[in-house]
Design an enzyme around this catalytic site. Structure first.
Site, PDB file in Angstrom:
ATOM      1  CG  PHE A  99      -1.914  -1.132   1.194  1.00  0.00           C
ATOM      2  CD1 PHE A  99      -2.435  -1.624   0.004  1.00  0.00           C
ATOM      3  CD2 PHE A  99      -2.284  -1.749   2.376  1.00  0.00           C
ATOM      4  CE1 PHE A  99      -3.316  -2.682  -0.007  1.00  0.00           C
ATOM      5  CE2 PHE A  99      -3.183  -2.817   2.369  1.00  0.00           C
ATOM      6  CZ  PHE A  99      -3.696  -3.280   1.178  1.00  0.00           C
ATOM      7  CG  ASP A 126      -1.889  -9.727   3.126  1.00  0.00           C
ATOM      8  OD1 ASP A 126      -1.561 -10.796   2.574  1.00  0.00           O
ATOM      9  OD2 ASP A 126      -1.385  -8.638   2.839  1.00  0.00           O
TER      10      ASP A 126
END
Length: 358
Positions: free
Chosen positions: A51, A165
């Site tokens: 990200f 995740d």
């Protein structure tokens, strides 16, 4: 007591321009963050996640921080950002990374975490030199810490949280090498008696995804258990599951571990770097537990409360595992997707988002 540099609320002008994320979480001014990271200089850069980049900073009072800077082109949008902030601000556990503050200012979206001086688990585990410093005692402590952190998320926090995740790079290590689960941008919460859900947006990492999640978008606490099982086998072997099939063995880490276990040769799986420090019975027990966690049928996998109990007990009788699930990678997902599927891969071919019609 208010900490230096932390403003517990948005200013009125800022709240008019930006949507408040969570009034319970301190807001840190962008100016403070810029000063602490030398304007996001390369010298302060710790690494880059799915990200965006992460920077080390030092506050005026000397405290060290890690600043996660949402990339302008990141697949994590405003919703995921707010999700991570709201979620982790409510979670408190010694095996979860602590979020100190956040900042939404001048088109920047920033998360300020406690600084972990020993980086992430993958930095040590998959490196021959650094892996030698991870003796069995340290690896066992890391396994137990991750398990307890995951148990807290699944059963002991105010919300039932599915991380979605869990992987070696999302396990951070403090100055004593204690593990802390991080990166909650993809996490989902369940309320009441809800135990599983479906999504058309599959996000995660090759080699760690449970098959029912990668192929059908079905996720639950048991999909996290699968990821934990993969991570457990990686800690034992010092090898990355996603690259294991490229080795001389020509099969996934899960199947290779399963075959050795069936032949009563489980210790051959062990990382040679821990041969002198290991307790063979503990290694074999962890291998057994890892195989239980990666079973194909989610119903056959243990809960994290059972995993923590099995890890802590020397007398508990462990059930016999069934053959592990096929290790899901890009090829498997593409084959399982419809021909009209829209697939989006990150630059490093690790994080995947698959969108397909139902």
């Amino acid at each position: 007591m208010q900490e230096d540099g932390l403003n517990p609320m948005f200013s009125q002008d800022q709240s008019d321009k930006e949507e408040s994320v969570n009034s319970d979480l301190p807001m840190m001014p962008l100016s403070t963050i810029l000063k602490s990271t030398s304007n996001f200089s390369d010298e302060c850069k710790l690494g880059k996640g799915g990200f965006g980049p992460v920077y080390k900073g030092v506050l005026p009072d000397g405290r060290q921080i890690a600043v996660k800077r949402l990339s302008k082109t990141s697949v994590q949008g405003v919703e995921e950002f707010k999700n991570e902030v709201i979620l982790i601000a409510k979670l408190q556990h010694r095996n979860l990374v602590r979020l100190l503050a956040c900042c939404i200012e001048q088109n920047e979206k920033l998360l300020v975490y406690e600084y972990m001086p020993n980086s992430s688990l993958d930095f040590h585990l998959f490196d021959m030199m650094k892996g030698a410093q991870l003796d069995w005692k340290k690896r066992s402590n890391i396994i137990n810490g991750i398990a307890k952190g995951l148990l807290y998320l699944h059963e002991d926090s105010r919300l039932r949280v599915i991380h979605r995740d869990l992987k070696a790079s999302n396990i951070l290590l403090d100055h004593e090498m204690n593990p802390k689960i991080s990166d909650f941008g993809l996490a989902r919460t369940f309320g009441g008696d809800q135990s599983q859900a479906n999504t058309i947006r599959v996000v995660g990492t090759y080699g760690y995804m449970a098959p029912e999640y990668a192929m059908e978008g079905l996720f639950s606490v048991k999909s996290d258990v699968f990821s934990f099982g993969v991570l457990l086998l990686e800690i034992i072997t010092g090898k990355k599951n996603s690259k294991f099939y490229l080795s001389d063995h020509g099969q996934s880490l899960l199947i290779y571990a399963w075959n050795l276990w069936c032949e009563s040769k489980g210790l051959e799986l062990m990382d040679p770097l821990i041969e002198k420090s290991c307790v063979p019975s503990e290694v074999l027990k962890c291998l057994h537990i890892g195989l239980l966690c990666v079973q194909e049928d989610a119903a056959d996998r243990p809960t994290m409360s059972s995993v923590v109990h099995m890890l802590a007990s020397d007398t508990v009788s462990l059930p016999k595992p069934t053959r592990p699930a096929f290790s899901v990678g890009r090829t498997a997902i593409e084959q399982g997707s419809s021909s009209n599927a829209s697939k989006h891969y990150s630059v490093d071919d690790v994080t995947i988002s698959v969108v397909r019609p139902r």
